[in-house]
Scaffold this active site. Structure first.
Site, PDB file in Angstrom:
ATOM      1  N   GLN A   1       6.579   2.967  -0.126  1.00  0.00           N
ATOM      2  CA  GLN A   1       7.086   3.823  -1.214  1.00  0.00           C
ATOM      3  C   GLN A   1       7.358   5.243  -0.721  1.00  0.00           C
ATOM      4  OE1 GLN A   1       5.658   3.561  -5.301  1.00  0.00           O
ATOM      5  NE2 GLN A   1       4.222   1.984  -4.663  1.00  0.00           N
TER       6      GLN A   1
ATOM      7  N   ASP B   1       9.313 -13.253   2.395  1.00  0.00           N
ATOM      8  CA  ASP B   1       7.854 -13.388   2.486  1.00  0.00           C
ATOM      9  C   ASP B   1       7.475 -13.439   3.962  1.00  0.00           C
ATOM     10  OD1 ASP B   1       5.179 -14.325   2.490  1.00  0.00           O
ATOM     11  OD2 ASP B   1       5.485 -15.206   0.512  1.00  0.00           O
ATOM     12  N   LEU B   2       6.539 -12.583   4.359  1.00  0.00           N
ATOM     13  CA  LEU B   2       6.141 -12.529   5.774  1.00  0.00           C
ATOM     14  C   LEU B   2       5.559 -13.849   6.266  1.00  0.00           C
ATOM     15  CD1 LEU B   2       4.438  -9.025   6.273  1.00  0.00           C
ATOM     16  CD2 LEU B   2       6.830  -9.651   6.526  1.00  0.00           C
TER      17      LEU B   2
ATOM     18  N   THR C   1      -3.097  -6.414   4.029  1.00  0.00           N
ATOM     19  CA  THR C   1      -3.882  -5.188   4.180  1.00  0.00           C
ATOM     20  C   THR C   1      -5.237  -5.248   3.468  1.00  0.00           C
ATOM     21  OG1 THR C   1      -2.730  -4.242   2.293  1.00  0.00           O
ATOM     22  CG2 THR C   1      -1.827  -3.753   4.462  1.00  0.00           C
TER      23      THR C   1
ATOM     24  N   THR D   1      -3.640  -0.040  13.027  1.00  0.00           N
ATOM     25  CA  THR D   1      -4.849   0.470  12.371  1.00  0.00           C
ATOM     26  C   THR D   1      -5.956   0.860  13.346  1.00  0.00           C
ATOM     27  OG1 THR D   1      -6.680  -0.266  10.955  1.00  0.00           O
ATOM     28  CG2 THR D   1      -5.525  -1.974  12.134  1.00  0.00           C
ATOM     29  N   ASP D   2      -6.836   1.733  12.896  1.00  0.00           N
ATOM     30  CA  ASP D   2      -8.047   2.063  13.656  1.00  0.00           C
ATOM     31  C   ASP D   2      -9.005   0.872  13.716  1.00  0.00           C
ATOM     32  OD1 ASP D   2      -8.305   2.483  10.817  1.00  0.00           O
ATOM     33  OD2 ASP D   2     -10.284   3.316  11.176  1.00  0.00           O
TER      34      ASP D   2
ATOM     35  N   TYR E   1      -9.073  -8.903  10.023  1.00  0.00           N
ATOM     36  CA  TYR E   1      -7.951  -7.968   9.835  1.00  0.00           C
ATOM     37  C   TYR E   1      -7.638  -7.253  11.147  1.00  0.00           C
ATOM     38  CZ  TYR E   1      -5.559  -3.675   8.308  1.00  0.00           C
ATOM     39  OH  TYR E   1      -4.677  -2.624   8.177  1.00  0.00           O
TER      40      TYR E   1
ATOM     41  N   LYS F   1      -4.267  -7.597  13.413  1.00  0.00           N
ATOM     42  CA  LYS F   1      -3.428  -6.404  13.642  1.00  0.00           C
ATOM     43  C   LYS F   1      -3.261  -6.161  15.143  1.00  0.00           C
ATOM     44  CE  LYS F   1      -1.912  -3.921  10.961  1.00  0.00           C
ATOM     45  NZ  LYS F   1      -0.597  -3.962  10.254  1.00  0.00           N
TER      46      LYS F   1
ATOM     47  N   TRP G   1      -6.909   5.317   7.062  1.00  0.00           N
ATOM     48  CA  TRP G   1      -7.293   5.985   5.814  1.00  0.00           C
ATOM     49  C   TRP G   1      -6.065   6.622   5.132  1.00  0.00           C
ATOM     50  CZ3 TRP G   1     -12.730   8.665   6.260  1.00  0.00           C
ATOM     51  CH2 TRP G   1     -13.633   7.795   6.857  1.00  0.00           C
TER      52      TRP G   1
HETATM   53  N1  LIG Z   1      -3.738   1.822   3.854  1.00  0.00           N
HETATM   54  C1  LIG Z   1      -4.420   2.171   4.939  1.00  0.00           C
HETATM   55  O1  LIG Z   1      -5.408   2.918   4.859  1.00  0.00           O
HETATM   56  C2  LIG Z   1      -3.981   1.690   6.296  1.00  0.00           C
HETATM   57  C3  LIG Z   1      -4.772   2.040   7.400  1.00  0.00           C
HETATM   58  C4  LIG Z   1      -4.378   1.611   8.661  1.00  0.00           C
HETATM   59  C5  LIG Z   1      -3.233   0.862   8.825  1.00  0.00           C
HETATM   60  N2  LIG Z   1      -2.489   0.518   7.747  1.00  0.00           N
HETATM   61  C6  LIG Z   1      -1.295  -0.306   7.983  1.00  0.00           C
HETATM   62  O2  LIG Z   1      -0.167   0.353   7.453  1.00  0.00           O
HETATM   63  C7  LIG Z   1       0.773  -0.593   6.938  1.00  0.00           C
HETATM   64  C8  LIG Z   1       1.151  -0.206   5.531  1.00  0.00           C
HETATM   65  O3  LIG Z   1      -0.043  -0.110   4.775  1.00  0.00           O
HETATM   66  P1  LIG Z   1      -0.032   0.323   3.243  1.00  0.00           P
HETATM   67  O4  LIG Z   1      -1.366   0.901   2.948  1.00  0.00           O
HETATM   68  O5  LIG Z   1       1.214   1.094   2.944  1.00  0.00           O
HETATM   69  O6  LIG Z   1       0.073  -1.115   2.569  1.00  0.00           O
HETATM   70  P2  LIG Z   1      -0.307  -1.544   1.077  1.00  0.00           P
HETATM   71  O7  LIG Z   1      -0.181  -0.393   0.167  1.00  0.00           O
HETATM   72  O8  LIG Z   1      -1.601  -2.277   1.131  1.00  0.00           O
HETATM   73  O9  LIG Z   1       0.845  -2.584   0.788  1.00  0.00           O
HETATM   74  C9  LIG Z   1       1.001  -3.744   1.553  1.00  0.00           C
HETATM   75  C10 LIG Z   1       2.444  -4.162   1.450  1.00  0.00           C
HETATM   76  O10 LIG Z   1       2.637  -5.377   2.189  1.00  0.00           O
HETATM   77  C11 LIG Z   1       3.317  -6.290   1.338  1.00  0.00           C
HETATM   78  N3  LIG Z   1       2.980  -7.658   1.688  1.00  0.00           N
HETATM   79  C12 LIG Z   1       1.747  -8.201   1.810  1.00  0.00           C
HETATM   80  N4  LIG Z   1       1.851  -9.510   2.122  1.00  0.00           N
HETATM   81  C13 LIG Z   1       3.179  -9.781   2.180  1.00  0.00           C
HETATM   82  C14 LIG Z   1       3.924 -10.943   2.446  1.00  0.00           C
HETATM   83  N5  LIG Z   1       3.338 -12.128   2.710  1.00  0.00           N
HETATM   84  N6  LIG Z   1       5.265 -10.873   2.443  1.00  0.00           N
HETATM   85  C15 LIG Z   1       5.888  -9.700   2.172  1.00  0.00           C
HETATM   86  N7  LIG Z   1       5.241  -8.559   1.902  1.00  0.00           N
HETATM   87  C16 LIG Z   1       3.897  -8.603   1.912  1.00  0.00           C
HETATM   88  C17 LIG Z   1       2.846  -5.956  -0.056  1.00  0.00           C
HETATM   89  O11 LIG Z   1       3.721  -6.498  -0.998  1.00  0.00           O
HETATM   90  P3  LIG Z   1       3.207  -6.988  -2.462  1.00  0.00           P
HETATM   91  O12 LIG Z   1       3.135  -5.756  -3.312  1.00  0.00           O
HETATM   92  O13 LIG Z   1       4.240  -7.946  -2.897  1.00  0.00           O
HETATM   93  O14 LIG Z   1       1.841  -7.614  -2.268  1.00  0.00           O
HETATM   94  C18 LIG Z   1       2.876  -4.436   0.012  1.00  0.00           C
HETATM   95  O15 LIG Z   1       4.182  -3.955  -0.159  1.00  0.00           O
HETATM   96  C19 LIG Z   1       0.112  -1.963   7.104  1.00  0.00           C
HETATM   97  O16 LIG Z   1       0.577  -2.550   8.293  1.00  0.00           O
HETATM   98  C20 LIG Z   1      -1.358  -1.645   7.273  1.00  0.00           C
HETATM   99  O17 LIG Z   1      -2.021  -2.618   8.062  1.00  0.00           O
HETATM  100  C21 LIG Z   1      -2.836   0.924   6.487  1.00  0.00           C
END
Ligand SMILES: NC(=O)c1ccc[n+]([C@@H]2O[C@H](COP(=O)([O-])OP(=O)(O)OC[C@H]3O[C@@H](n4cnc5c(N)ncnc54)[C@H](OP(=O)(O)O)[C@@H]3O)[C@@H](O)[C@H]2O)c1
Length: 298
Positions: free
Chosen positions: A15, A40-41, A66, A105-106, A129, A133, A153
């Protein structure tokens, strides 16, 4: 004009990317974001086909499995989304010579080190997880135009997020216990989006061996605790009523292991891109104010 094909629409980073692209200068970027309904992934052929058919200069993956604790119970689904899908993206990007930017990710680290982790420190995940990753990173980095940004985070005014959860609890609970002896570097999704848009022309112009490709740590500076991050958010809400109390991680058990020290050194990012991150505190204050302006979901 950089044309970006993005996996993910609803997530925090996704977003922030959509908003940043929409407010960028006319003619600078065209972003096409694919939802789970589009691709779909779990469907690797669909992932590859989307890239093969796309009119784009760069692919960005903001989607993934995630839910860190849920991944312990659903390792195959986590593996498909976090390891196999990025591998499919890397194959499809390599076939077309497209740069691929992926987020990690960390949680690839065990947290045993007593300093922030650098990109060349050995990973050792404590969770499904983190392991999936790490496999995703390896697959993306096998493509010479692969870029992996390790973040941690993440906070933003968007989607499911820690700040919103704390603000909600701050208004509904008498006391709020938050872990104070686990450390990480908060990452502003909006800053990450600004960085990706700024670096995109460099990635699309990159050739083999370009230092702009490869593995980088991205965050908003000094490590903190979840407790102190929560305190910074609650301090902005005049309606908060909960008393915030520190607890130890050992008293807050979770199904998945997480690093006690997840701090990521972002010096390589500064050296290669000249990127200077804003400290997390003013960025958290801004995101908190934006969430309060949207209204809480009590
Ligand atoms: N949030 C954190 O603190 C954090 C920390 C370290 C790394 N990361 C990494 O950063 C990236 C983005 O994280 P974020 O926090 O922005 O993610 P998020 O808010 O948790 O959203 C996850 C996204 O992935 C989509 N998704 C999940 N499974 C899917 C599938 N099978 N097919 C298609 N789409 C799918 C979800 O779609 P739906 O809405 O349809 O479920 C959602 O848009 C990820 O790779 C995560 O591992 C995040």
């Amino acid at each position: 004009m950089t044309r970006i094909l993005q996996f993910g629409v609803t997530g925090q980073v996704a977003q922030a990317m959509v908003a940043a692209a929409a407010s960028s200068a006319p003619g600078r970027v065209a972003l096409t974001a694919l939802s789970r309904q589009d691709v779909d992934l779990q469907d690797l052929a669909a992932v590859e086909a989307a890239i093969a058919a796309a009119d784009c200069d760069l692919v960005l993956n903001c989607a993934g499995f995630t839910l860190v604790d849920k991944a312990e119970a659903e390792p195959e689904a986590a593996r498909a989304a976090n390891a196999l899908a990025p591998a499919a993206m890397a194959r499809a990007c390599a076939a077309r010579g497209l740069p691929l930017v992926h987020l990690s990710t960390d949680c690839v680290f065990d947290g045993a080190l007593d300093r922030p982790y650098r990109e060349d420190d050995a990973p050792h995940p404590l969770s499904v997880y983190g392991a999936t990753k790490l496999d995703g990173e390896t697959a993306v980095l096998a493509w010479e135009m692969g870029v992996v940004l390790r973040i941690s985070w993440v906070f933003s005014p968007y989607g499911r997020n820690f700040l919103r959860a704390m603000l909600n609890l701050g208004r509904t609970r008498e006391t709020l216990h938050v872990v104070a002896d686990q450390y990480g570097c908060p990452t502003d999704a909006e800053a990450l989006a600004a960085f990706v848009l700024a670096a995109a022309p460099r990635w699309t112009a990159a050739e083999a061996g370009d230092p702009a490709c490869g593995l980088f740590h991205f965050n908003n500076g000094a490590a903190t605790s979840r407790h102190d991050m929560a305190a910074a958010a609650l301090a902005r809400d005049p309606q908060t009523r909960a008393r915030l109390l520190p607890i130890a991680k050992k008293d807050f058990p979770e199904p998945a292991g997480r690093p006690l020290n997840g701090a990521l050194d972002n010096g390589k990012l500064a050296a290669v891109f000249g990127w200077r991150s804003e400290p997390w505190a003013p960025a958290v204050a801004r995101a908190t104010d934006a969430i309060l302006a949207q209204g809480l979901d009590l």
